[in-house]
Design a protein around this motif. Structure first.
Motif, PDB file in Angstrom:
ATOM      1  N   SER A 252       0.831  -1.205   0.000  1.00  0.00           N
ATOM      2  CA  SER A 252       0.000   0.000   0.000  1.00  0.00           C
ATOM      3  C   SER A 252       0.869   1.260   0.000  1.00  0.00           C
ATOM      4  O   SER A 252       2.043   1.245   0.378  1.00  0.00           O
ATOM      5  N   LEU A 253       0.261   2.328  -0.401  1.00  0.00           N
ATOM      6  CA  LEU A 253       0.951   3.612  -0.549  1.00  0.00           C
ATOM      7  C   LEU A 253       0.780   4.453   0.720  1.00  0.00           C
ATOM      8  O   LEU A 253      -0.317   4.538   1.280  1.00  0.00           O
ATOM      9  N   ILE A 254       1.885   5.094   1.176  1.00  0.00           N
ATOM     10  CA  ILE A 254       1.816   6.058   2.288  1.00  0.00           C
ATOM     11  C   ILE A 254       1.414   7.386   1.662  1.00  0.00           C
ATOM     12  O   ILE A 254       2.263   8.234   1.295  1.00  0.00           O
ATOM     13  N   SER A 255       0.140   7.561   1.479  1.00  0.00           N
ATOM     14  CA  SER A 255      -0.371   8.654   0.637  1.00  0.00           C
ATOM     15  C   SER A 255      -0.084  10.037   1.221  1.00  0.00           C
ATOM     16  O   SER A 255       0.174  10.993   0.466  1.00  0.00           O
ATOM     17  N   TYR A 256      -0.088  10.186   2.549  1.00  0.00           N
ATOM     18  CA  TYR A 256       0.096  11.519   3.140  1.00  0.00           C
ATOM     19  C   TYR A 256       1.465  12.082   2.781  1.00  0.00           C
ATOM     20  O   TYR A 256       1.594  13.200   2.287  1.00  0.00           O
ATOM     21  N   PHE A 257       2.486  11.280   3.026  1.00  0.00           N
ATOM     22  CA  PHE A 257       3.829  11.771   2.737  1.00  0.00           C
ATOM     23  C   PHE A 257       4.118  11.772   1.233  1.00  0.00           C
ATOM     24  O   PHE A 257       4.966  12.539   0.774  1.00  0.00           O
TER      25      PHE A 257
END
Length: 813
Positions: free
Chosen positions: A661-666
């Motif tokens: 999964s992607l660490i979308s915030y950063f």
């Protein structure tokens, strides 16, 4: 140097995990152990005697065994053959065919007779009319016309009549029938007489039949195949007697009839009579052969210690039979042939079961060859156990025999322990496959035949069945007690099947069989911890121990990272309930939920749930560094789990609970700083792999849902439901659940379970009519790896399009 050593170690480990040669090596190991156990003579030389050889040393019976009394066996077989009555076939078609031919022949000739009579009358009338009308014709000048009588006209059809009737008729006899116009009365009388005679039965050779007077015959109707035993054989007629009975039956029927016609009817009836009961020699011989084959050999016992061969004696055929019986083989059954057949049979079973049942599981697992190594070790160990038990002396414990010679089944051998051990670590299905192969090995090693095979298959199968949901060690002992009672019952049934049930044998066999079941439970209890340590397996029993919140690693998590600890406990509760709903392992799911975030112990303050002073350490870090810290907690968790020996299944879940999964915030923060082209999205993704099991998939879903639920300002049931639905849809659409076998139905049940528990955790609040759409609030309590970024206009448009494909009813009952 240390790095080179580590790389070599990883290469060797990878080879043993993935190489197909390991599978073949393990197969050869099993087959070799089985072959040596089946035929020790392959490695131990034994002297062989032939008829006429001089015995070099005394040979005594090493055990009680049986040898066939051939004379008594032959006598019993002859008696059985003599008691089989011969089979005679009754053919009803003969009577039916005779009656039909009678009616057809007379009907045809009756029709011809009428036609010829009518034609003759017509010709006579025509000749008279011509002579009366032509008065000018001189009668003296009319030539003589040929005149053919009705008898001569019909006589020409005699051959046709004989062909239909199937009986030759003399000219005079045919004339008599012609004189009577082939009336219907004649075939009726013939039918009555022949029916009375054939209905009683006519046999071709009554002298042979009467030889079976003592035991009778079996009369079989060839049309219905119904069989009737007949003892009164005198009731049937022979050919001559049948002809006499024709006269007897005809006298009252033909009384007062013209003598010539009477004799004609009697003669035709006698000619029509033919045997309708015949001896079926093929069926009789087949039944005699079957009766002879069903006679079991008559055996007599050779006692242990009885002298078989004395030094200096010449070997006789009887000596050789006794010697071969003791060795369990004879000279016509050579070791290479029997050994290769048995080994190939076992190899076929193992290879087929592996490809049909186990191959997919091995390919999906990261340690497939380890499973095969475990199965091979257990099988080889129990082959050794069976062989040792087979060579033990008569008495072993309390003077009880381990495997009584009267019933060649080792009732006391704890073979079911193998299936129980496999069931504990690899599940019931694998245990059932293993039980089949192990039972076959034991039956052939003990030379117990079908009785031993069925006994061991049933015993091992039920042992695995009773242990399929074992979560406490006392359940193993209870399963052993149940197995003991089952073995006792199977021992009685097997003794009855083998014909060795008696008041002397049954108490011993039942006792030993019961102790064998108890012993299997005790062995399984003692061996299970050793297998866990050696192979790195984790049972439900160990999982229950790991679920204790007083474990040192969980206490450390509670003290050093209280927010993560609270989050993990709630995740454990969520996945336990959801696992129960979808039929997964709830204990495994809960324990994985407890330990999935232990990697945060390395840097707890970099995760927002553990920050209490309002300062966020990520504010001073670059987005890429923050992402590295978040990603590192997975690797750190794997290291801590291995350090505390939590088991491979928990390590795998820790490694997979974020998938890719992607660490979308950063990621969004980095794009805002460096621009969209200056950021590599792969640097902000977890390394994976994606969840491989349903339990790992549950942990991923619960981890995201629980953290996001803390961001809701007003956690009403409807908002919680919408949040759960959106997050599960997002994870599903991202492909994170592609490898963990969760179905859409499972996702529905998971969402409903999450809704129920989260509603119980958060206080219910009133939802106002003008409340806005459900959107996560500020990430006050969630992890920094889930803090949302402000979506761009393009992202919002894309989300509006994707929302059309969301599962709107996800989690609704």
């Amino acid at each position: 140097m240390n790095m080179i050593h580590i790389r070599k170690k990883k290469t060797i480990t990878h080879f043993f995990i993935t190489s197909p040669y390991i599978k073949w090596a393990l197969l050869i190991l099993i087959l070799s152990g089985f072959a040596v156990g089946l035929y020790p003579s392959l490695v131990i030389h034994q002297h062989r005697y032939e008829i006429g050889d001089v015995v070099k040393s005394d040979i005594k019976a090493s055990d009680n065994f049986f040898i066939e009394d051939e004379a008594a066996t032959d006598a019993h077989r002859r008696q059985a053959v003599e008691n089989i009555p011969p089979v005679y076939d009754l053919n009803p078609k003969i009577l039916k065919g005779t009656v039909k031919r009678l009616n057809d022949a007379f009907t045809r000739l009756r029709t011809i007779y009428a036609q010829e009579s009518e034609q003759l009358q017509t010709e006579a009338q025509g000749s008279t009319s011509a002579m009366s009308t032509d008065l000018m014709f001189d009668p003296s000048q009319v030539p003589d016309l040929p005149h053919v009588s009705i008898d001569e006209r019909v006589q020409a059809k005699k051959g046709l009549f004989e062909n239909i009737l199937g009986v030759d008729i003399g000219t005079e006899a045919f004339s008599i029938l012609t004189q009577h116009g082939f009336t219907e009365e004649i075939p009726r009388l013939l039918t009555t007489i022949t029916t009375q005679v054939l209905s009683n039965g006519v046999v071709a050779n009554k002298e042979i039949l009467l030889k079976e007077t003592d035991k009778g015959i079996i009369l079989r109707n060839v049309e219905t195949m119904m069989e009737t035993p007949v003892l009164n054989l005198k009731q049937f007629y022979g050919p001559d007697q049948a002809k006499t009975m024709v006269r007897v039956f005809a006298d009252p029927l033909l009384k007062g009839m013209n003598y010539a016609l009477l004799n004609l009817i009697v003669d035709i009836s006698q000619r029509l009579i033919q045997p309708n009961i015949t001896l079926n020699s093929l069926e009789t011989e087949a039944r005699k052969e079957s009766a002879a084959n069903q006679i079991k050999p008559v055996l007599y016992m050779i006692k242990k210690g009885e002298m078989l061969l004395r030094e200096g004696d010449r070997v006789t055929p009887l000596h050789l039979r006794k010697l071969n019986a003791m060795k369990g083989r004879d000279n016509t059954h050579q070791v290479p042939l029997a050994g290769s057949g048995a080994v190939l049979l076992l190899a076929a079973i193992l290879i087929i079961q592996y490809h049909v049942r186990l191959k997919n599981r091995m390919e999906q697992a990261n340690y497939g060859n380890k499973d095969l190594l475990f199965l091979a070790c257990v099988m080889v160990v129990f082959i050794v156990v069976v062989k040792i038990a087979d060579t033990l002396p008569d008495t072993w414990f309390l003077g009880l025999p381990l495997a009584r010679p009267e019933s060649p089944v080792g009732y006391g051998i704890p073979l079911a322990a193998g299936a129980m051990i496999v069931c504990l670590f690899m599940g019931r299905e694998t245990a059932l496959i293993f039980a089949l192969a192990l039972a076959l090995c034991a039956a052939m090693l003990l030379q117990g035949g079908m009785g031993a095979l069925i006994y061991y298959i049933l015993s091992c199968t039920m042992a695995a069945w009773w242990l399929q949901d074992c979560r406490e060690r006392r359940i193993i002992i209870k399963a052993g007690a149940k197995l003991g009672m089952l073995n006792a019952g199977l021992a009685v049934i097997t003794d009855a099947y083998l014909g060795s049930a008696s008041l002397t044998n049954l108490p011993f066999d039942v006792t030993v069989a019961f102790l064998g079941g108890i012993g299997a439970g005790i062995i399984t209890t003692g061996v299970a911890p050793v297998v866990e340590m050696v192979f790195g397996y984790t049972t439900d029993i160990t999982l229950l121990e790991l679920a204790n919140l007083d474990r040192p690693i969980l206490r450390r998590l509670m003290l050093e990272a209280p927010g993560t600890y609270h989050h993990s406990v709630i995740v454990g509760s969520l996945v336990e309930a959801a696992a129960t709903e979808i039929g997964a392992n709830p204990i495994l799911a809960k324990v994985c939920g407890y330990y999935h975030d232990i990697g945060k112990l390395k840097k707890p303050l970099y995760f927002i749930e553990n920050q209490s002073d309002g300062k966020n350490k990520h504010d001073k870090l670059a987005p890429s560094m923050s992402a590295l810290i978040l990603i590192a907690h997975v690797k750190n968790g794997v290291e801590i789990a291995r350090e505390h020996k939590l088991g491979q299944v928990i390590i795998d879940t820790i490694q997979q609970h974020h998938g890719t999964s992607l660490i979308s915030y950063f990621f969004e923060k980095a794009k805002s700083v460096k621009g969209e082209d200056g950021v590599n999205i792969d640097d902000f993704r977890y390394p994976g792999p994606r969840p491989q099991t349903r339990e790992a998939g549950l942990v991923m879903l619960a981890d995201v849902v629980e953290a996001a639920s803390r961001t809701l300002d007003n956690p009403t049931p409807s908002r919680i439901q919408g949040l759960v639905q959106n997050l599960i849809n997002k994870i599903f659409s991202d492909g994170q659940l592609d490898h963990c076998e969760l179905t859409l139905k499972d996702l529905h049940l998971i969402a409903r379970s999450f809704n129920k528990i989260l509603n119980g955790i958060h206080h219910h609040r009133i939802e106002y009519q003008d409340s806005s759409a459900i959107t996560p609030g500020k990430a006050k309590n969630g992890g920094m790896d889930r803090k949302p970024a402000k979506p761009s206009q393009a992202a919002r448009a894309k989300n509006n399009e994707d929302s059309q494909a969301h599962f709107k009813r996800l989690g609704l009952s």
